[in-house]
Design an enzyme around this catalytic site. Structure first.
Site, PDB file in Angstrom:
ATOM      1  N   SER A  64       0.832  -1.205   0.000  1.00 51.84           N
ATOM      2  CA  SER A  64       0.000   0.000   0.000  1.00 51.84           C
ATOM      3  C   SER A  64       0.867   1.255   0.000  1.00 51.84           C
ATOM      4  O   SER A  64       0.595   2.224  -0.723  1.00 51.84           O
ATOM      5  CB  SER A  64      -0.940  -0.002   1.207  1.00 51.84           C
ATOM      6  OG  SER A  64      -1.847  -1.074   1.150  1.00 51.84           O
ATOM      7  N   ALA A 153      -4.793  -1.306  -2.695  1.00 57.69           N
ATOM      8  CA  ALA A 153      -4.042  -0.727  -1.587  1.00 57.69           C
ATOM      9  C   ALA A 153      -5.037  -0.289  -0.515  1.00 57.69           C
ATOM     10  O   ALA A 153      -6.120   0.205  -0.831  1.00 57.69           O
ATOM     11  CB  ALA A 153      -3.219   0.466  -2.061  1.00 57.69           C
ATOM     12  N   LYS A 154      -4.667  -0.487   0.736  1.00 56.87           N
ATOM     13  CA  LYS A 154      -5.573  -0.149   1.839  1.00 56.87           C
ATOM     14  C   LYS A 154      -5.306   1.302   2.249  1.00 56.87           C
ATOM     15  O   LYS A 154      -4.634   1.590   3.247  1.00 56.87           O
ATOM     16  CB  LYS A 154      -5.363  -1.120   3.000  1.00 56.87           C
ATOM     17  CG  LYS A 154      -6.552  -1.274   3.923  1.00 56.87           C
ATOM     18  CD  LYS A 154      -6.362  -2.473   4.834  1.00 56.87           C
ATOM     19  CE  LYS A 154      -7.469  -2.590   5.875  1.00 56.87           C
ATOM     20  NZ  LYS A 154      -8.784  -2.900   5.284  1.00 56.87           N
ATOM     21  N   VAL A 155      -5.833   2.201   1.443  1.00 61.34           N
ATOM     22  CA  VAL A 155      -5.589   3.634   1.585  1.00 61.34           C
ATOM     23  C   VAL A 155      -6.686   4.257   2.452  1.00 61.34           C
ATOM     24  O   VAL A 155      -7.877   4.007   2.234  1.00 61.34           O
ATOM     25  CB  VAL A 155      -5.546   4.313   0.203  1.00 61.34           C
ATOM     26  CG1 VAL A 155      -5.334   5.820   0.345  1.00 61.34           C
ATOM     27  CG2 VAL A 155      -4.455   3.695  -0.661  1.00 61.34           C
ATOM     28  N   TYR A 159     -11.748   4.969   2.314  1.00 65.42           N
ATOM     29  CA  TYR A 159     -12.814   4.588   3.225  1.00 65.42           C
ATOM     30  C   TYR A 159     -13.847   5.680   3.456  1.00 65.42           C
ATOM     31  O   TYR A 159     -14.840   5.451   4.163  1.00 65.42           O
ATOM     32  CB  TYR A 159     -12.204   4.073   4.536  1.00 65.42           C
ATOM     33  CG  TYR A 159     -11.660   2.672   4.342  1.00 65.42           C
ATOM     34  CD1 TYR A 159     -12.388   1.559   4.705  1.00 65.42           C
ATOM     35  CD2 TYR A 159     -10.438   2.469   3.702  1.00 65.42           C
ATOM     36  CE1 TYR A 159     -11.918   0.278   4.475  1.00 65.42           C
ATOM     37  CE2 TYR A 159      -9.957   1.193   3.454  1.00 65.42           C
ATOM     38  CZ  TYR A 159     -10.701   0.105   3.842  1.00 65.42           C
ATOM     39  OH  TYR A 159     -10.242  -1.168   3.589  1.00 65.42           O
TER      40      TYR A 159
END
Length: 300
Positions: A64, A153-155, A159
């Site tokens: 990420s 990617a855990k951006v 969210y």
């Protein structure tokens, strides 16, 4: 809920009181959501406190960071060791772990950060969506276009989409949302991957507009080891007709059943579905009661 006056967090090389951690009001991450994070769990097992798939989670954190141009000066091994120490300092075994890499230096530009900060927090957190089966609604909001952002990617900024979709569904009396992708195919929930059961098989969305969850991958492995066929395919909401069950997977949510999606009510009680079987196998795995070939529970 997340910390008390005695809680410690790891911030930039130090263990500090969680309520004393600070960030500049001019931090780039605060203004633009330019940060990445992970959700990880640890469990009390017969072998002691074990972080479930620490390596996979911290590898994804590295991925990420690379995807959005955030430097990360810690290795996977270092972050794992820090996390075990943080759990010990906070006297936690069954815990939720939140590493966050952010750009904390004052910066109002839209350029990649030249430095980053690392924060790791731990707390006692039950299953995010509870233990009761969920009533979902198809969201009017779609998952972000994968050509606009690095969707796997855990951006942190991604969210905002999840908050809006979840809040909209709850505002209409449902428990959670189910989002489609830009082409009208079912993607995932705001913070969990989606599976449905039909004719004794499981189906889930393929890579493309979803985050390939580590819990998702674990459930697929457990299902196939049990002889359950799992198909990754694009499918529309109409293809859910005839499904007998469904469930969400995610580190925070673990595995949780779904009873309905809008007017579609699944015919099989959740306790009789493949999802329930896999939820029990998953619990046995993460708590050290069983070991699957795909697990990496051991702290090495």
């Amino acid at each position: 809920m997340y910390f008390n006056p005695d809680t410690l967090a790891f911030v930039d090389g130090e263990f500090v009181k969680a309520d004393q951690a600070q960030v500049s009001s001019y931090a780039q991450s605060l203004h633009y959501g330019y940060a990445v994070f992970e959700g990880i769990r640890s469990y009390a097992t017969p072998a002691g406190t074990q972080i479930f798939k620490a390596k996979e989670h911290y590898e994804r954190l590295q991925y990420s960071c690379n995807s959005v141009g955030l430097p990360l000066s810690y290795s996977i091994e270092e972050m794992t060791e820090i996390t075990y120490r943080l759990l010990e300092l906070n006297n936690l075994s069954d815990a939720y772990i939140r590493p966050l890499v952010y750009a904390g230096t004052p910066n109002m530009t839209l350029k990649h950060a030249s430095t980053s900060n690392l924060m790791i927090a731990v707390w006692d957190w039950g299953k995010y969506l509870g233990d009761q089966c969920l009533r979902l609604s198809i969201s009017p909001y779609q998952r972000p276009n994968p050509k606009a952002v690095p969707i796997e990617a855990k951006v942190s900024g991604h969210y905002v989409n999840s908050i809006i979709a979840s809040s909209e569904a709850r505002g209409r009396g449902f428990d959670e949302a189910l989002l489609l992708d830009m082409n009208g195919f079912v993607a995932e929930g705001p913070g969990a991957n989606f599976f449905f059961e039909k004719d004794g098989e499981l189906f889930t969305a393929p890579p493309g507009s979803i985050l390939r969850g580590i819990t998702r991958n674990t459930i697929i492995d457990l299902a196939r080891e049990a002889g359950i066929n799992v198909t990754e395919k694009f499918f529309t909401p109409d293809e859910l007709q005839g499904a007998t069950g469904a469930f969400f997977t995610g580190t925070a949510a673990e595995v949780i059943g779904i009873t309905s999606i809008d007017d579609l009510v699944f015919s099989t009680p959740y306790q009789d579905t493949l999802g329930h079987v896999l939820a029990e196998r998953y619990h046995a795995l993460v708590t050290g009661q069983s070991v699957a070939r795909s697990s990496s529970l051991a702290h090495s």
